[in-house]
Design an enzyme around this catalytic site. Structure first.
Site, PDB file in Angstrom:
ATOM      1  N   ASN A   6     -18.457  19.357 -19.673  1.00 14.41           N
ATOM      2  CA  ASN A   6     -17.758  18.185 -19.142  1.00 14.41           C
ATOM      3  C   ASN A   6     -17.330  17.297 -20.316  1.00 14.41           C
ATOM      4  O   ASN A   6     -18.168  16.823 -21.082  1.00 14.41           O
ATOM      5  CB  ASN A   6     -18.712  17.430 -18.206  1.00 14.41           C
ATOM      6  N   HIS A   9     -16.566  12.226 -21.579  1.00 13.49           N
ATOM      7  CA  HIS A   9     -16.957  11.226 -22.587  1.00 13.49           C
ATOM      8  C   HIS A   9     -16.034  11.205 -23.797  1.00 13.49           C
ATOM      9  O   HIS A   9     -15.960  10.208 -24.500  1.00 13.49           O
ATOM     10  CB  HIS A   9     -18.388  11.490 -23.072  1.00 13.49           C
ATOM     11  N   HIS A  42     -13.670  14.961 -14.654  1.00 16.70           N
ATOM     12  CA  HIS A  42     -13.768  14.191 -13.414  1.00 16.70           C
ATOM     13  C   HIS A  42     -12.637  13.169 -13.405  1.00 16.70           C
ATOM     14  O   HIS A  42     -12.658  12.216 -14.175  1.00 16.70           O
ATOM     15  CB  HIS A  42     -15.138  13.500 -13.365  1.00 16.70           C
ATOM     16  N   ARG A  44     -11.432  10.264 -11.929  1.00 17.87           N
ATOM     17  CA  ARG A  44     -11.969   9.234 -11.035  1.00 17.87           C
ATOM     18  C   ARG A  44     -10.850   8.393 -10.458  1.00 17.87           C
ATOM     19  O   ARG A  44      -9.773   8.253 -11.046  1.00 17.87           O
ATOM     20  CB  ARG A  44     -12.937   8.322 -11.800  1.00 17.87           C
ATOM     21  N   ARG A  48     -11.071   5.842 -15.278  1.00 20.40           N
ATOM     22  CA  ARG A  48     -11.734   5.152 -16.401  1.00 20.40           C
ATOM     23  C   ARG A  48     -11.883   6.036 -17.632  1.00 20.40           C
ATOM     24  O   ARG A  48     -12.042   5.554 -18.722  1.00 20.40           O
ATOM     25  CB  ARG A  48     -13.105   4.623 -15.973  1.00 20.40           C
ATOM     26  N   GLU A  69     -13.522  17.814 -11.076  1.00 20.43           N
ATOM     27  CA  GLU A  69     -14.412  17.044 -10.203  1.00 20.43           C
ATOM     28  C   GLU A  69     -13.607  15.936  -9.564  1.00 20.43           C
ATOM     29  O   GLU A  69     -12.838  15.251 -10.256  1.00 20.43           O
ATOM     30  CB  GLU A  69     -15.543  16.407 -11.004  1.00 20.43           C
ATOM     31  N   THR A 100     -21.909   9.657 -11.635  1.00 21.95           N
ATOM     32  CA  THR A 100     -22.100  10.053 -10.239  1.00 21.95           C
ATOM     33  C   THR A 100     -23.580   9.912  -9.855  1.00 21.95           C
ATOM     34  O   THR A 100     -24.433  10.580 -10.417  1.00 21.95           O
ATOM     35  CB  THR A 100     -21.648  11.511 -10.053  1.00 21.95           C
ATOM     36  N   GLU A 150     -22.856  22.722  -6.053  1.00 20.14           N
ATOM     37  CA  GLU A 150     -23.448  22.342  -7.338  1.00 20.14           C
ATOM     38  C   GLU A 150     -24.622  21.436  -7.003  1.00 20.14           C
ATOM     39  O   GLU A 150     -24.450  20.378  -6.376  1.00 20.14           O
ATOM     40  CB  GLU A 150     -22.443  21.615  -8.231  1.00 20.14           C
ATOM     41  N   HIS A 190     -26.102  17.585 -14.033  1.00 23.49           N
ATOM     42  CA  HIS A 190     -26.311  16.142 -14.117  1.00 23.49           C
ATOM     43  C   HIS A 190     -27.620  15.815 -14.846  1.00 23.49           C
ATOM     44  O   HIS A 190     -28.697  16.158 -14.376  1.00 23.49           O
ATOM     45  CB  HIS A 190     -26.311  15.418 -12.765  1.00 23.49           C
TER      46      HIS A 190
END
Ligand code: PXP
Length: 236
Positions: A6, A9, A42, A44, A48, A69, A100, A150, A190
């Site tokens: 992922n 970041h 992801h 969103r 962001r 995602e 999340t 998941e 996660h």
């Protein structure tokens, strides 16, 4: 087990200065070159970190599995049906959360879930639901027609090394076994890091782990290629 990296970041860091560095697309390519089996982003509602253009460019330039995602909204469904990622993972989303928090309550919105999943599956997209490891949620996920779940590993990750670890781990194991008995494929993610990820080998048949924060955090010290390679080594 496969490794989905992922890279949200990386976009968070880029957005901190509003420029183009670090380049998210380059990051995706480095992750794949160094052992990542897929790229997860992801998108969103508040954009962001990852932006629409990031996802489009990754889709066209990074020749690997793209796992998008997204929340269960009409906007996101339209984006997925246009962009056709290889996989989508449907997650709950709250504006104020840092990340999340908790799994999707699909049992509480099964009818909507069925309607949401159907067109995605019909377009050939692998659909996964990000859920807590309970039989109720696994069963509902199965009833939507999704091919994957998941499992949210947050409770396990947060309790790692404490007296609560075993129960959290067994919940993941039992939920995986139950999901397999229904014919679902099972991913997990996660809060997984270079220590707690090792126990995922004790769960038979996990398909893919989606990991972001710990890899990008380690990359600050050792570089992204090594951070990905080290995680790959631990899970393969
Ligand atoms: N899987 C899902 C569905 C997520 O929402 C996240 C966080 O964006 C992750 C995996 C990765 O979590 P982490 O960044 O803690 O590794």
């Amino acid at each position: 087990m496969l490794l989905g990296v992922n890279i949200d970041h990386v976009a968070t860091l880029r957005n901190a200065r509003g420029g183009v560095e670090p380049d998210v697309i380059e990051a995706a390519k480095i992750c794949i070159k160094n052992g990542g089996d897929s790229i997860t982003t992801h998108l969103r509602e508040d954009r962001r970190h990852i932006k629409d253009d990031d996802v489009k460019i990754i889709r066209s330039e990074v020749k690997t599995k793209l796992n998008l995602e997204m929340a269960m909204t009409d906007e996101m469904q339209n984006i997925a049906l246009t962009l056709l990622p290889d996989a989508v993972c449907i997650v709950p989303e709250k504006r104020q959360e840092l990340t999340t928090e908790g799994g999707l309550d699909i049992a509480g919105q099964l009818e909507r879930g069925i309607k949401f999943v159907k067109p995605l599956v019909e377009k050939g997209i692998e659909v996964s639901l990000f859920i807590d490891p309970t039989e109720e949620q696994v069963k509902a996920a199965y009833q939507t027609g999704a091919q994957f779940i998941e499992l949210h590993t947050g409770t396990y990750s947060n309790s790692f090394g404490t007296p609560n670890e075993e129960k959290a781990f067994l919940d993941l194991k039992h939920a995986t076994e139950y999901a397999h008995s229904l014919g679902l494929k099972v991913n997990a993610g996660h809060g997984l890091n270079y220590q707690n990820v090792k126990r995922m080998h004790e769960i038979d048949g996990l398909y893919e782990l989606n990991i972001g924060h710990s890899i990008i955090a380690r990359a600050v010290f050792v570089g992204l290629p090594q951070a990905v390679q080290e995680m790959k080594e631990l899970i393969k």
